[in-house]
Design an enzyme around this catalytic site. Structure first.
Site, short mmCIF file in Angstrom:
data_model
loop_
_atom_site.label_atom_id
_atom_site.label_comp_id
_atom_site.label_asym_id
_atom_site.label_seq_id
_atom_site.Cartn_x
_atom_site.Cartn_y
_atom_site.Cartn_z
N CYS A 145 0.95 -1.34 -0.47
CA CYS A 145 0.22 0.08 -0.10
C CYS A 145 0.33 1.65 0.53
O CYS A 145 0.51 1.96 -0.45
CB CYS A 145 -1.13 -0.19 1.51
SG CYS A 145 -0.51 -0.53 3.01
N ARG A 178 16.43 0.39 0.73
CA ARG A 178 15.63 -0.50 0.04
C ARG A 178 15.43 -1.68 0.58
O ARG A 178 15.64 -2.53 0.96
CB ARG A 178 17.85 -1.11 -0.91
CG ARG A 178 16.72 -1.70 -1.68
CD ARG A 178 17.83 -1.97 -3.31
NE ARG A 178 18.51 -2.69 -2.76
CZ ARG A 178 19.91 -2.30 -2.72
NH1 ARG A 178 19.76 -0.64 -3.25
NH2 ARG A 178 21.60 -2.21 -1.97
N SER A 179 14.67 -1.04 1.67
CA SER A 179 13.71 -1.75 2.25
C SER A 179 12.77 -2.57 1.80
O SER A 179 12.47 -2.77 0.70
CB SER A 179 13.10 -1.28 3.90
OG SER A 179 11.84 -0.48 2.73
N ASP A 201 21.55 2.14 -0.89
CA ASP A 201 20.70 1.90 0.28
C ASP A 201 22.46 1.45 0.93
O ASP A 201 23.62 1.87 0.25
CB ASP A 201 20.05 0.18 0.43
CG ASP A 201 20.58 -0.07 1.15
OD1 ASP A 201 18.80 0.23 2.48
OD2 ASP A 201 20.35 -1.14 1.68
#
Length: 306
Positions: A145, A178-179, A201
């Site tokens: 989301c 870059r989670s 990252d």
């Protein structure tokens, strides 16, 4: 140049209107929607997010049942919501345990109730750029989301082409962080829509090559550093959850870029608004609207309760 500040609330309101109509349609079929939210903290960002989400869901006619849990009880709480026929969706407010434990909890959520779109079932479809679950292309895949909210805000900012399958063709983007929750899926979604994405990252840079001439995006090692990535980017999205992050400054950003701040603590210096065309200071309201939309799609795809 002074950036136009794009408030996500009016964009979210338009999507909430759509969701509200869908919820009403399901209600006329005798189906009311209910989400369970699991939370372990009484204060802090997770608690604040949960309160906003509860108001947002209730605004469109969806019940959000917030349940307190502990690290020791979290796994059982997920299992209970999975098997409860009266629960249509499940929302996890992190942290519930630790980083490893929370990743495991995401995998325990029934994908059919995963309003956040974070289960690996949905992740596989995202990274393979498979947009429908069924061969008949009647059931859309669920997307995470927050990254989905970012794409909708970029569209609201005027960033799209006329190409249906590649609306971001020709766009260069820079995504900082870059989670697994935001940065990586967002980079993939941008590339699947035709953008070239420089992903920065602590573990080093990667480039997500656009899905043009191929079914899905491709990822390759990169030597594009922060300076070069920001100088090239038509879009800069930063989601670093740290006060120690070196803020993105105006002199680093390409003139006329769109800049989106997804972080809990601001990732952009004020000088960025002197260079950018559009600045988006937050995405939270639209994230909640996208989660509600995901819920409606999941519920619509499931058989009615007996």
């Amino acid at each position: 140049m002074t950036a136009t500040v794009l408030d996500p609330s009016p964009v979210a309101a338009a999507f909430r209107d759509q969701v509200r109509a869908d919820v009403q349609r399901l209600a006329e079929q005798g189906r009311s929607l209910r989400v369970v939210g699991l939370i372990s903290q009484e204060k802090g960002p997770a608690a604040t997010y949960a309160r906003y989400a509860q108001r947002g869901f209730e605004d469109v006619g969806i019940e959000l049942d917030l349940r307190r849990t502990t690290a020791a009880q979290a796994e059982a709480a997920v299992a209970a919501a999975n098997t409860d026929a009266d629960v249509d969706g499940l929302f996890l407010y992190y942290p519930l345990t630790d980083r490893t434990g929370d990743r495991w909890l995401r995998e325990l959520v029934d994908p059919r109730k995963d309003v956040e779109g974070m289960h690996s079932f949905w992740g596989r479809l995202l990274y393979e750029n498979t947009r429908f679950v069924d061969p008949e292309r009647t059931v859309r895949a669920i997307l995470p989301c927050t990254p989905l909210a970012v794409l909708k805000l970029l569209e609201a900012a005027g960033l799209h082409s006329d190409r249906e399958n590649a609306p971001l063709e020709g766009v260069t983007a820079c995504v900082i962080n870059r989670s697994d929750v935001v940065g990586r899926p967002l980079a993939a979604m941008l590339a699947n829509d035709g953008a070239r994405v420089h992903s920065l990252d602590l573990s080093g840079p990667l480039t997500f090559e656009p899905a043009i001439g191929r079914h899905a995006h491709d990822v390759r090692a990169s030597d594009v550093d922060r300076r070069a990535a920001l100088a090239q980017a038509d879009v800069v999205i930063s989601a670093v959850p740290s006060r120690d992050f070196e803020l993105v400054r105006g002199e680093e950003v390409k003139e006329g870029a769109i800049c989106v701040d997804v972080a809990e603590y601001t990732n952009f210096a004020p000088s960025v608004q002197e260079v950018a065309r559009v600045f988006v200071p937050r995405v939270g309201p639209l994230t909640i609207a996208m989660a509600a939309r995901n819920l409606v799609r999941l519920a619509s795809a499931r058989q009615p309760r007996s």
